[in-house]
Write a protein that holds these residues in place. Structure first.
Motif, PDB file in Angstrom:
ATOM      1  N   MET A   1       0.842  -1.172   0.000  1.00  0.00           N
ATOM      2  CA  MET A   1       0.000   0.000   0.000  1.00  0.00           C
ATOM      3  C   MET A   1       0.892   1.240   0.000  1.00  0.00           C
ATOM      4  O   MET A   1       2.013   1.213   0.489  1.00  0.00           O
ATOM      5  N   LYS A   2       0.359   2.325  -0.520  1.00  0.00           N
ATOM      6  CA  LYS A   2       1.107   3.574  -0.601  1.00  0.00           C
ATOM      7  C   LYS A   2       0.629   4.520   0.495  1.00  0.00           C
ATOM      8  O   LYS A   2      -0.564   4.732   0.669  1.00  0.00           O
ATOM      9  N   ILE A   3       1.594   5.066   1.262  1.00  0.00           N
ATOM     10  CA  ILE A   3       1.279   6.051   2.298  1.00  0.00           C
ATOM     11  C   ILE A   3       2.315   7.177   2.224  1.00  0.00           C
ATOM     12  O   ILE A   3       3.351   7.037   1.585  1.00  0.00           O
ATOM     13  N   GLU A   4       2.018   8.280   2.908  1.00  0.00           N
ATOM     14  CA  GLU A   4       2.929   9.421   2.942  1.00  0.00           C
ATOM     15  C   GLU A   4       3.233   9.749   4.399  1.00  0.00           C
ATOM     16  O   GLU A   4       2.350   9.723   5.249  1.00  0.00           O
ATOM     17  N   VAL A   5       4.507  10.055   4.686  1.00  0.00           N
ATOM     18  CA  VAL A   5       4.925  10.488   6.022  1.00  0.00           C
ATOM     19  C   VAL A   5       5.422  11.918   5.892  1.00  0.00           C
ATOM     20  O   VAL A   5       6.265  12.210   5.035  1.00  0.00           O
ATOM     21  N   VAL A   6       4.892  12.816   6.749  1.00  0.00           N
ATOM     22  CA  VAL A   6       5.211  14.241   6.652  1.00  0.00           C
ATOM     23  C   VAL A   6       5.672  14.764   8.000  1.00  0.00           C
ATOM     24  O   VAL A   6       5.056  14.479   9.020  1.00  0.00           O
ATOM     25  N   ARG A   7       6.779  15.517   7.985  1.00  0.00           N
ATOM     26  CA  ARG A   7       7.170  16.289   9.165  1.00  0.00           C
ATOM     27  C   ARG A   7       7.344  17.728   8.717  1.00  0.00           C
ATOM     28  O   ARG A   7       7.830  17.984   7.610  1.00  0.00           O
ATOM     29  N   ALA A   8       6.914  18.667   9.559  1.00  0.00           N
ATOM     30  CA  ALA A   8       6.879  20.067   9.138  1.00  0.00           C
ATOM     31  C   ALA A   8       7.489  20.979  10.183  1.00  0.00           C
ATOM     32  O   ALA A   8       7.455  20.692  11.381  1.00  0.00           O
ATOM     33  N   VAL A  16       7.724  12.024   2.552  1.00  0.00           N
ATOM     34  CA  VAL A  16       8.244  10.805   1.949  1.00  0.00           C
ATOM     35  C   VAL A  16       7.063   9.906   1.608  1.00  0.00           C
ATOM     36  O   VAL A  16       6.227   9.621   2.474  1.00  0.00           O
ATOM     37  N   VAL A  17       6.979   9.474   0.358  1.00  0.00           N
ATOM     38  CA  VAL A  17       5.943   8.537  -0.067  1.00  0.00           C
ATOM     39  C   VAL A  17       6.556   7.138  -0.030  1.00  0.00           C
ATOM     40  O   VAL A  17       7.642   6.919  -0.563  1.00  0.00           O
ATOM     41  N   LEU A  18       5.862   6.211   0.622  1.00  0.00           N
ATOM     42  CA  LEU A  18       6.372   4.858   0.824  1.00  0.00           C
ATOM     43  C   LEU A  18       5.404   3.807   0.310  1.00  0.00           C
ATOM     44  O   LEU A  18       4.200   4.020   0.303  1.00  0.00           O
ATOM     45  N   GLU A  19       5.962   2.678  -0.081  1.00  0.00           N
ATOM     46  CA  GLU A  19       5.170   1.473  -0.382  1.00  0.00           C
ATOM     47  C   GLU A  19       5.419   0.505   0.761  1.00  0.00           C
ATOM     48  O   GLU A  19       6.552   0.062   0.965  1.00  0.00           O
ATOM     49  N   LEU A  20       4.392   0.198   1.536  1.00  0.00           N
ATOM     50  CA  LEU A  20       4.508  -0.702   2.682  1.00  0.00           C
ATOM     51  C   LEU A  20       3.513  -1.837   2.556  1.00  0.00           C
ATOM     52  O   LEU A  20       2.555  -1.756   1.783  1.00  0.00           O
ATOM     53  N   THR A  25       2.312  -0.351  10.454  1.00  0.00           N
ATOM     54  CA  THR A  25       1.864   0.545  11.515  1.00  0.00           C
ATOM     55  C   THR A  25       2.515   1.914  11.339  1.00  0.00           C
ATOM     56  O   THR A  25       3.442   2.083  10.532  1.00  0.00           O
ATOM     57  N   VAL A  26       2.064   2.868  12.137  1.00  0.00           N
ATOM     58  CA  VAL A  26       2.640   4.209  12.111  1.00  0.00           C
ATOM     59  C   VAL A  26       4.128   4.139  12.426  1.00  0.00           C
ATOM     60  O   VAL A  26       4.953   4.748  11.742  1.00  0.00           O
ATOM     61  N   ALA A  27       4.509   3.391  13.455  1.00  0.00           N
ATOM     62  CA  ALA A  27       5.920   3.279  13.838  1.00  0.00           C
ATOM     63  C   ALA A  27       6.760   2.722  12.695  1.00  0.00           C
ATOM     64  O   ALA A  27       7.880   3.201  12.440  1.00  0.00           O
ATOM     65  N   GLN A  28       6.259   1.719  11.987  1.00  0.00           N
ATOM     66  CA  GLN A  28       6.993   1.148  10.860  1.00  0.00           C
ATOM     67  C   GLN A  28       7.135   2.155   9.723  1.00  0.00           C
ATOM     68  O   GLN A  28       8.182   2.229   9.080  1.00  0.00           O
ATOM     69  N   ALA A  29       6.102   2.944   9.483  1.00  0.00           N
ATOM     70  CA  ALA A  29       6.158   3.957   8.429  1.00  0.00           C
ATOM     71  C   ALA A  29       7.173   5.045   8.776  1.00  0.00           C
ATOM     72  O   ALA A  29       7.957   5.479   7.913  1.00  0.00           O
ATOM     73  N   ARG A  56      -2.587   0.759  12.877  1.00  0.00           N
ATOM     74  CA  ARG A  56      -2.440   0.177  11.533  1.00  0.00           C
ATOM     75  C   ARG A  56      -2.843   1.210  10.500  1.00  0.00           C
ATOM     76  O   ARG A  56      -3.791   1.979  10.697  1.00  0.00           O
ATOM     77  N   LEU A  57      -2.137   1.223   9.396  1.00  0.00           N
ATOM     78  CA  LEU A  57      -2.389   2.189   8.328  1.00  0.00           C
ATOM     79  C   LEU A  57      -3.221   1.584   7.210  1.00  0.00           C
ATOM     80  O   LEU A  57      -3.266   0.370   7.040  1.00  0.00           O
ATOM     81  N   CYS A  58      -3.840   2.470   6.429  1.00  0.00           N
ATOM     82  CA  CYS A  58      -4.633   2.073   5.266  1.00  0.00           C
ATOM     83  C   CYS A  58      -4.051   2.730   4.018  1.00  0.00           C
ATOM     84  O   CYS A  58      -3.347   3.739   4.111  1.00  0.00           O
ATOM     85  N   GLU A  59      -4.383   2.189   2.890  1.00  0.00           N
ATOM     86  CA  GLU A  59      -3.951   2.742   1.596  1.00  0.00           C
ATOM     87  C   GLU A  59      -4.244   4.238   1.528  1.00  0.00           C
ATOM     88  O   GLU A  59      -5.363   4.676   1.835  1.00  0.00           O
ATOM     89  N   GLY A  60      -3.244   5.023   1.170  1.00  0.00           N
ATOM     90  CA  GLY A  60      -3.423   6.452   0.966  1.00  0.00           C
ATOM     91  C   GLY A  60      -3.326   7.312   2.222  1.00  0.00           C
ATOM     92  O   GLY A  60      -3.472   8.532   2.139  1.00  0.00           O
ATOM     93  N   ASP A  61      -3.065   6.706   3.382  1.00  0.00           N
ATOM     94  CA  ASP A  61      -2.962   7.493   4.617  1.00  0.00           C
ATOM     95  C   ASP A  61      -1.782   8.466   4.561  1.00  0.00           C
ATOM     96  O   ASP A  61      -0.767   8.202   3.914  1.00  0.00           O
TER      97      ASP A  61
END
Length: 89
Positions: A1-8, A16-20, A25-29, A56-61
């Motif tokens: 699944m594809k998710i994005e992690v953002v720090r501002a 960062v866009v990731l394929e997981l 989970t959030v910690a893994q992302a 747990r994360l979902c696609e597009g989170d």
């Protein structure tokens, strides 16, 4: 699944866009994005809703890394209101 992690920070951000895998989970992302050692992280959110590291994360989170507030929101609103001229009726 594809998710994005953002720090501002003020006036800039890292994203960062990731394929997981589907069980991520959030910690893994956060670890996969390389942000796990950031000492300023005080929490996590997904699309603005606070979550824990084991969520747990979902696609597009979009995982957002939270930092301490730089100013009390009530004080900031009060200062803005004081700076505004009064409207005449």
């Amino acid at each position: 699944m594809k998710i994005e992690v953002v720090r501002a920070w003020p006036h800039r951000f890292d994203a960062v866009v990731l394929e997981l895998d589907e069980t991520a989970t959030v910690a893994q992302a956060v670890a996969a994005a390389g942000f796990q050692d950031d000492p300023q992280i005080t929490g996590y959110a997904v699309f603005g809703l606070r979550v824990s590291a084991d969520t747990r994360l979902c696609e597009g989170d979009r995982v957002e890394l939270l930092r301490p507030l730089q100013a009390d929101p009530k004080d900031a609103r009060r200062r803005r209101a004081e700076d505004r001229p009064l409207k005449k009726k």
